[in-house]
Structures are given as structure tokens and as C-alpha cells.
Design a protein around this motif. Sequence first.
Motif, PDB file in Angstrom:
ATOM      1  N   ASP A 173      39.443  27.263  10.873  1.00 37.67           N
ATOM      2  CA  ASP A 173      39.989  26.124  11.031  1.00 37.67           C
ATOM      3  C   ASP A 173      41.288  26.278  10.674  1.00 37.67           C
ATOM      4  OD1 ASP A 173      40.818  23.592  10.636  1.00 37.67           O
ATOM      5  OD2 ASP A 173      38.986  22.795   9.763  1.00 37.67           O
ATOM      6  N   SER A 233      46.994  16.705  14.457  1.00 34.43           N
ATOM      7  CA  SER A 233      47.195  15.537  13.659  1.00 34.43           C
ATOM      8  C   SER A 233      48.513  15.778  12.512  1.00 34.43           C
ATOM      9  CB  SER A 233      46.116  15.581  12.840  1.00 34.43           C
ATOM     10  OG  SER A 233      44.996  14.989  13.496  1.00 34.43           O
ATOM     11  N   TYR A 240      46.403  23.150   9.430  1.00 35.72           N
ATOM     12  CA  TYR A 240      47.627  22.976   8.899  1.00 35.72           C
ATOM     13  C   TYR A 240      48.571  24.281   9.283  1.00 35.72           C
ATOM     14  CZ  TYR A 240      45.078  19.537   6.448  1.00 35.72           C
ATOM     15  OH  TYR A 240      44.176  18.643   5.950  1.00 35.72           O
ATOM     16  N   SER A 274      44.510  21.325  15.510  1.00 35.95           N
ATOM     17  CA  SER A 274      44.862  19.921  15.634  1.00 35.95           C
ATOM     18  C   SER A 274      46.225  19.660  15.778  1.00 35.95           C
ATOM     19  CB  SER A 274      44.458  19.227  14.330  1.00 35.95           C
ATOM     20  OG  SER A 274      44.615  17.925  14.180  1.00 35.95           O
ATOM     21  N   SER A 330      40.477  17.383  15.426  1.00 30.93           N
ATOM     22  CA  SER A 330      39.598  18.662  15.221  1.00 30.93           C
ATOM     23  C   SER A 330      38.272  18.237  14.824  1.00 30.93           C
ATOM     24  CB  SER A 330      40.686  19.687  14.497  1.00 30.93           C
ATOM     25  OG  SER A 330      40.840  19.151  13.300  1.00 30.93           O
TER      26      SER A 330
END
Length: 409
Positions: free
Chosen positions: A209, A241, A212, A239, A102
Motif C-alpha cells: 500500500d 488522495s 503516502y 492513491s 485506494s
Amino acid sequence: MTAPFDFAPLLAPGTPAPAAKWNGHPKYNFIGGHVAPEHIPVQELIDAVTTALKREGTTLSMYGLNSGPLGYKPLRDFLVGKLKSHAGMNVTADNILITSGSLQGLDLVNNLLVGRGDTVLVEQETYGGTLTRLARFDAKIVGVALDEDGLRMDALKRTLDDLDKKGIKPKFIYTIPTVQNPTGSVMPEKRRAEFLKIARDAGVMIFEDECYSDLVWSLERPPSLYAMADGEGVIFIGSFSKSIAVALRVGYVVAKWDVMARILGLKQDAGSGALEQMMLAEYCSKHFASHVPKVAKELHGKLQTLRESLAEQFGTSAEFGDPPGGIFLWVKLPDNVDTVKLAQAANAAGISINPGPEWSTDKQFARSRLRLCFANPDHDTIRKGVAALAEVCRREFGVPLRSANIDKR
Ligand SMILES: Cc1ncc(COP(=O)(O)O)c(C=O)c1O
């Protein structure tokens, strides 16, 4: 020997300082947003990439596979379903651009909207990577205060009004409403509605954003701002991630097509890595729904270990909350502790921490604060690392006085 070539005079203006050589990971690693080695579903990823390659490996012959510039279509299709069920977003695969992490999404949106000297609003405590990126644009970064529910609406309104009086309209408000970095808060739905109205009335875009948002302990979260606005005036990044693996470097941007068409014009890298996208699409369609709750549960356990260790080692010298999700804890130490100096001293002792000022627009407020990431170390390393940090802090700043119930005076 060939004489060294001096390239320094050739550097473009604003080039960042030279990077230090990597010397390996510290023994106690509380930085960097890494995830846990034990959470990487190695065998399932091997199976997924093998299946995908056997089925359509020959499409690697073309830039963009058979999916075009937005990224591997089955991965975007997976995201359409996930974003709908998870965050209430009604999007099609054409609203999703797969990016190299991201972070690339952050870069693309900044490149699209931020000109030199533009004003941008961020949460007062925010992701350090965003602050360093915006600084490279010479953007005027204005921090807006937070509370335990995220961005404060009275502060946002006041900031927008003040700027308006000076004839300044910010380019966007960058926000992490679902598991805020570094405070871990989740903005309630009612405040999200208020936020959207204030931004709309001011004619300012929101840059949301959600790095998480999969890692909420209750596995429930409010709809995204993008969902609530039906995408109007909001650009969203997400993301894989933190839910799957950081090193895969796969993220995504979600935007209305008119915005997306412009972003796509800026993504001139001929596509993000194909194997990761194929592997994730294959893996996620089968396992994402069962993998994420497992990871969230184990991370929640690590958070409790970190909180217990801090309470034990720092006593009342460390103040912190009980975040509803994520991989980090935002900690306040006594006022005399300068966490930039603490980080340097800790580094020498093999402990990495994020000093607060790198994560805030208010350097004074953040001076005695720090961020601790608890995902990567195991429980025992968390305990030992916190004890080692307390030892360094006591040596450098005289606090905590007591540790593990032993008076150190
Ligand atoms: C809030 C936030 N956004 C974006 C990123 C970038 O993540 P990635 O590029 O790995 O998707 C991070 C990384 O830690 C983050 O904390």
C-alpha cells in the motif's frame, strides 16, 4: 403517523455498528488523513475539468467512457509514466485499475483473497482502516513488529515459521513500506530485497500500500516492492488522495494481468466517477511534477511545527521521531496515559486524535501511543491544538507536569 418499521431483525450477520450522525469538524482536527485546504489547486482543477469536458464530454454517455472497465485511459497512461519514474515500476495501462479511492482497492483485494477465518499478516502498527476491514472478514490478523526501517525481517521470518509449524499459510502480508502509517518509516532497498525473498520462499503474497509515497521530503524513495519483484507475488495500491485531494476519491490497483483479471471480476460498480478521472488526467499530465514537491515542502514545515509544539507543551512526556515524509506523527506518552480515554476527553474539548490501539494489533503496546495528522490544520491551529491537548492530558492523567516551560504542579 406511520408506525416505525423495525428492520433490525433483518440485518445481515456481521453488519457494523450504526454510524453516529456527523456533527461537524472539530476545532482541532488531528485525524482522518485529511490534506490541507491551501494545497488544493482549485483553479488548475477547474481548467483541467473544463478542457477535458469540452474535448470529450460526450463520452460520459457510456459506462467506462471510451476506456473500458479499467478506468479512464489517459489517467492510466499518466500513472504508467509516474510509477516508472517514481517507483521504478514497469507496467502497462492494462496493469492499472482506477478505483474509488485506494480503499476500494483494499476492499477488492480483501474480497479476492481473504476467506472467513483466513490468516493475514500486517505490520504491528498499521492503518486502522485495514484492521477494521480485515476484522469484518473474521480474518486472523497477525501483527509483525516494526523498527525505524519498517517491518522487521527477523520477526517476519519467525512469524512465518511459527505459522508454518501449525500448518497455516497466511493469505498475504499487508505492508506500507514507503511512509508507513502510522510510524512514517521508509523501508530501505536492502531490506525490501530481503522481504521479497522471505515472502517468496514462504509462498506468501505481498499486498503493498503506497498511499503516502509521493510525500517524501527528499522526493526520493526506494523502488517499490512491486517493481523489485517485477510484479510477481505482489499486489500494489496507490492513491491521489494525499498528493492532490482526498475527497476526489481516486485510487488505483496495480497487478499482473492474471491477478488483475480476477480483481476486475469483482469490481461490479460500472466504473468509478468519470469527472474526477478526466480532471486528474488533465491536471496531472501538466502539473503533478511541480505540485507534489511544493506540497511536500509545506507539509514538512507543518511537521516541524507539530514537533516543536509537542516538545514545548509536553516536554519529555511526549516521545516521537522525525519521519521522512507523510502527514502524521506517531507519539508515545507516559505509560499511565490511556489514549482511548484521552481521545474521548479531547473530543469533548474539540480536539480529535487517533488513539494508538486503533492503529495497532498490540493494544497494550499502543495503549499510551497516538497518531496526530498535521496536514489539515494551519501552523497556528497546530500550536493551539497541541496546547489544548496537553491541557486535557494534564487534567485527565496528570501529565505533562510542565508545559511551555511553566511548571504546572
Ligand atoms: C495506508 C492507507 N491506505 C489507504 C488509505 C485510503 O485512502 P484513499 O481511499 O483516500 O485512497 C489510507 C487513508 O488514509 C491509508 O492511510
